[in-house]
Enzyme design. Structure first.
Site, PDB file in Angstrom:
ATOM      1  N   LEU A 160      15.988  47.690  55.030  1.00  0.00           N
ATOM      2  CA  LEU A 160      15.814  46.230  54.926  1.00  0.00           C
ATOM      3  C   LEU A 160      14.358  45.858  54.681  1.00  0.00           C
ATOM      4  O   LEU A 160      13.442  46.556  55.094  1.00  0.00           O
ATOM      5  CB  LEU A 160      16.341  45.516  56.173  1.00  0.00           C
ATOM      6  N   ARG A 161      14.195  44.740  53.971  1.00  0.00           N
ATOM      7  CA  ARG A 161      12.852  44.204  53.704  1.00  0.00           C
ATOM      8  C   ARG A 161      12.654  42.965  54.556  1.00  0.00           C
ATOM      9  O   ARG A 161      13.509  42.069  54.537  1.00  0.00           O
ATOM     10  CB  ARG A 161      12.723  43.803  52.224  1.00  0.00           C
ATOM     11  N   CYS A 270       5.433  49.471  57.920  1.00  0.00           N
ATOM     12  CA  CYS A 270       6.207  50.604  57.396  1.00  0.00           C
ATOM     13  C   CYS A 270       5.427  51.463  56.408  1.00  0.00           C
ATOM     14  O   CYS A 270       5.082  52.604  56.724  1.00  0.00           O
ATOM     15  CB  CYS A 270       7.501  50.094  56.764  1.00  0.00           C
ATOM     16  N   LYS A 273       2.076  53.558  57.503  1.00  0.00           N
ATOM     17  CA  LYS A 273       2.284  54.594  58.530  1.00  0.00           C
ATOM     18  C   LYS A 273       3.336  55.614  58.087  1.00  0.00           C
ATOM     19  O   LYS A 273       3.270  56.781  58.456  1.00  0.00           O
ATOM     20  CB  LYS A 273       2.621  53.976  59.894  1.00  0.00           C
TER      21      LYS A 273
HETATM   22  N1  LIG Z   1      10.532  46.183  60.127  1.00  0.00           N
HETATM   23  C1  LIG Z   1      11.111  46.649  59.034  1.00  0.00           C
HETATM   24  O1  LIG Z   1      11.160  45.981  57.994  1.00  0.00           O
HETATM   25  C2  LIG Z   1      11.746  48.012  59.024  1.00  0.00           C
HETATM   26  C3  LIG Z   1      12.534  48.394  57.928  1.00  0.00           C
HETATM   27  C4  LIG Z   1      13.100  49.662  57.907  1.00  0.00           C
HETATM   28  C5  LIG Z   1      12.856  50.546  58.941  1.00  0.00           C
HETATM   29  N2  LIG Z   1      12.064  50.157  59.993  1.00  0.00           N
HETATM   30  C6  LIG Z   1      11.850  51.128  61.069  1.00  0.00           C
HETATM   31  O2  LIG Z   1      12.562  50.648  62.180  1.00  0.00           O
HETATM   32  C7  LIG Z   1      11.896  50.973  63.393  1.00  0.00           C
HETATM   33  C8  LIG Z   1      11.646  49.717  64.205  1.00  0.00           C
HETATM   34  O3  LIG Z   1      10.759  48.899  63.463  1.00  0.00           O
HETATM   35  P1  LIG Z   1      10.505  47.380  63.848  1.00  0.00           P
HETATM   36  O4  LIG Z   1       9.692  46.815  62.736  1.00  0.00           O
HETATM   37  O5  LIG Z   1      11.790  46.734  64.229  1.00  0.00           O
HETATM   38  O6  LIG Z   1       9.597  47.576  65.154  1.00  0.00           O
HETATM   39  P2  LIG Z   1       9.306  46.512  66.331  1.00  0.00           P
HETATM   40  O7  LIG Z   1       8.049  46.961  66.944  1.00  0.00           O
HETATM   41  O8  LIG Z   1       9.412  45.130  65.771  1.00  0.00           O
HETATM   42  O9  LIG Z   1      10.516  46.704  67.355  1.00  0.00           O
HETATM   43  C9  LIG Z   1      10.660  47.801  68.189  1.00  0.00           C
HETATM   44  C10 LIG Z   1      11.351  47.332  69.460  1.00  0.00           C
HETATM   45  O10 LIG Z   1      11.688  48.468  70.258  1.00  0.00           O
HETATM   46  C11 LIG Z   1      11.498  48.116  71.619  1.00  0.00           C
HETATM   47  N3  LIG Z   1      11.384  49.331  72.438  1.00  0.00           N
HETATM   48  C12 LIG Z   1      10.323  50.155  72.592  1.00  0.00           C
HETATM   49  N4  LIG Z   1      10.627  51.168  73.419  1.00  0.00           N
HETATM   50  C13 LIG Z   1      11.918  50.985  73.781  1.00  0.00           C
HETATM   51  C14 LIG Z   1      12.814  51.715  74.599  1.00  0.00           C
HETATM   52  N5  LIG Z   1      12.436  52.836  75.189  1.00  0.00           N
HETATM   53  N6  LIG Z   1      14.055  51.237  74.772  1.00  0.00           N
HETATM   54  C15 LIG Z   1      14.455  50.097  74.169  1.00  0.00           C
HETATM   55  N7  LIG Z   1      13.659  49.368  73.376  1.00  0.00           N
HETATM   56  C16 LIG Z   1      12.404  49.809  73.170  1.00  0.00           C
HETATM   57  C17 LIG Z   1      10.244  47.265  71.600  1.00  0.00           C
HETATM   58  O11 LIG Z   1      10.113  46.503  72.779  1.00  0.00           O
HETATM   59  C18 LIG Z   1      10.487  46.435  70.351  1.00  0.00           C
HETATM   60  O12 LIG Z   1      11.200  45.247  70.649  1.00  0.00           O
HETATM   61  C19 LIG Z   1      10.640  51.731  62.967  1.00  0.00           C
HETATM   62  O13 LIG Z   1      10.906  53.104  62.961  1.00  0.00           O
HETATM   63  C20 LIG Z   1      10.414  51.242  61.553  1.00  0.00           C
HETATM   64  O14 LIG Z   1       9.676  52.150  60.785  1.00  0.00           O
HETATM   65  C21 LIG Z   1      11.524  48.911  60.059  1.00  0.00           C
END
Ligand SMILES: NC(=O)c1ccc[n+]([C@@H]2O[C@H](COP(=O)([O-])OP(=O)(O)OC[C@H]3O[C@@H](n4cnc5c(N)ncnc54)[C@H](O)[C@@H]3O)[C@@H](O)[C@H]2O)c1
Length: 444
Positions: A160-161, A270, A273
């Site tokens: 997702l974007r 994303c 990193k």
């Molecule tokens: N943001 C994007 O557009 C996107 C798109 C594709 C993939 N991703 C990947 O998805 C993952 C999450 O990204 P994000 O942008 O949502 O990050 P984010 O930092 O917005 O969210 C992560 C969440 O995980 C929670 N968390 C941390 N430790 C935890 C635990 N032990 N148990 C339960 N919850 C916990 C945090 O409190 C936070 O709310 C990453 O690996 C990222 O690379 C993100």
């Protein structure tokens, strides 16, 4: 439970990815529990407030809560009792002082959930992780879960974007299922049934390939951006025009225009990193040379930030110190409030460090920027930030900035000078209105 029956879902980690996934899945008809360690985030979501900016998501959260199908908790025990399929969506940021991914949160989530898994369930990783993580976590689950090897792990990378997250979740262009058994594949198909019914293509593969698909995709996109920005560096050296060059390349079907926009380059939580973690992981497993070009992709990207500051300095006659600078944009891209590794704020902070009086405005990311960088000054609107400015620097291509008329801006600034860090403005129009217009990779 039959593998093809509709499963009850949990989503562990309710950030940008997890909250969107939980909300959309509930809207699509599933019973969903969202889990996070951040009590405040969980309270906000439970009360109907999305803790970040994402178009369309607040409306869907209300709808999902009203349906009674979506709940939030901080209890892993409750989540384990409830769920048949558990999606792990926690963060995998860059490890401080290293290029590697920090897997602390993924490990913590799996270790918190596993001891409560006393029946056959599927755990599905969605976070972006280094290849090999899923194999290792399978061992952790088998060791810690009371149900032992009945618990299976699958990997389902997310594409997702931000800014289009709802649409990308409800109508993705593809789904990748990294599975170790037919049962896991059937469970995933049941968990995505409404999306699959739309005809969404699925690639079924092994765990390692699923992990790699995500970093390979992001590496390709980052490379495309840095490629055109490398061409911009060459254009600058010879007085050629990167915009015309990029437009000409984009007309070639084999190349295409997406992610071929020259400018300040990529940032966010994303791409930067992910390419660093991929290069690091490749070195660990002895294939560093295969993706060593990603180091160069990263360097080209960083140079664009420095070059943008140079352009501002040139336009100001060689001196940033003491000059009033309007910085338009803080988010790493438009339609988001995400400031993780945001090129805009990097440039703003550098100019501030050089003694510039920088005033930042962003339509959605002001609060996040203020919290992270209280040393910068902030405006209340694009025009307010530009009051008495010696130069305006467009750093994030929000349509709000694009729509501002050159004559309206001329009314508030001290000098009609603009640096277009994103090639978002019509150069001819701004020049015709008497502005000194500069953009990366374009001659005067
Ligand atoms: N943001 C994007 O557009 C996107 C798109 C594709 C993939 N991703 C990947 O998805 C993952 C999450 O990204 P994000 O942008 O949502 O990050 P984010 O930092 O917005 O969210 C992560 C969440 O995980 C929670 N968390 C941390 N430790 C935890 C635990 N032990 N148990 C339960 N919850 C916990 C945090 O409190 C936070 O709310 C990453 O690996 C990222 O690379 C993100």
């Amino acid at each position: 439970m039959n593998a093809t029956e509709s499963p009850r879902l949990t989503v562990i980690g309710t950030g940008y990815l997890g909250a969107t996934h939980a909300i959309c899945m509930a809207v699509l008809g599933f019973e969903v529990v969202g889990v996070d360690v951040d009590q405040r985030k969980i309270e906000k979501l439970a009360s109907g407030e999305v803790p970040f900016f994402e178009p369309g998501l607040p409306e869907l959260l209300s709808k999902a809560l009203e349906s009674g199908r979506l709940r939030f908790t901080t209890s892993f025990e409750e989540a384990a009792k409830f769920g048949d399929v558990h999606f792990v969506c926690v963060g995998t940021p860059q490890r401080p002082g290293s290029d590697a991914a920090d897997l602390t949160y993924v490990d913590a989530a799996v270790r918190a959930l596993a001891p409560h898994l006393d029946r056959r369930v599927l755990v599905v990783g969605k976070s972006t992780v280094p290849v090999g993580t899923a194999a290792r976590l399978t061992g952790v689950l088998h060791e810690l879960a009371p149900a032992g090897e009945e618990v299976e792990l699958a990997w389902n990378p997310e594409f997702l974007r931000e800014g289009f997250a709802v649409d990308d979740t409800m109508r993705p262009d593809r789904l990748v299922f990294g599975v170790a058994s037919d049962w896991a594949d059937e469970r995933l198909r049941a968990a995505f049934k409404p999306v699959l019914d739309l005809g969404t293509p699925v690639v079924r593969t092994d765990l390692a390939t699923a992990e790699l698909v995500k970093v390979a995709a992001n590496s390709f996109l980052a490379t495309k951006i840095s490629y055109i920005n490398a061409m911009a560096e060459v254009c600058e050296a010879v007085g050629a025009d990167i915009k015309d060059l990029a437009d000409s390349l984009a007309l070639d079907d084999r190349i295409g225009g997406k992610f071929l926009k020259p400018g300040l380059g990529f940032g966010g939580g994303c791409l930067p990193k992910d390419i660093r973690a991929f290069a690091h992981r490749a070195e660990e497993i002895g294939v560093g040379q295969a993706v060593s070009f990603l180091r160069e992709v990263d360097d080209i990207n960083r140079r664009r930030r420095a070059r943008t500051v140079d352009l501002v300095r040139e336009l100001l006659g060689g001196q940033i110190s003491g000059k009033r600078i309007a910085a338009w944009g803080a988010a790493f891209k438009p339609n988001s409030d995400d400031i993780r590794d945001a090129p805009a704020l990097d440039v703003a902070r550098t100019m501030h460090g050089l003694g510039g009086h920088v005033r930042v405005f962003d339509p959605a990311a002001l609060d996040n920027a203020r919290r992270a960088y209280p040393e910068l000054r902030y405006g209340e609107s694009a025009l307010n930030a530009a009051e008495d400015a010696d130069v305006v620097v467009l750093l994030t291509e929000w349509s709000d900035f694009r729509e501002i008329e050159p004559d309206a801006l001329a009314q508030v600034v001290r000098h009609k000078r603009i640096v277009d860090g994103r090639h978002a403005l019509d150069a001819a129009r701004w020049r015709a209105a008497g502005w000194e217009y500069r953009a990366l990779g374009r001659s005067l």
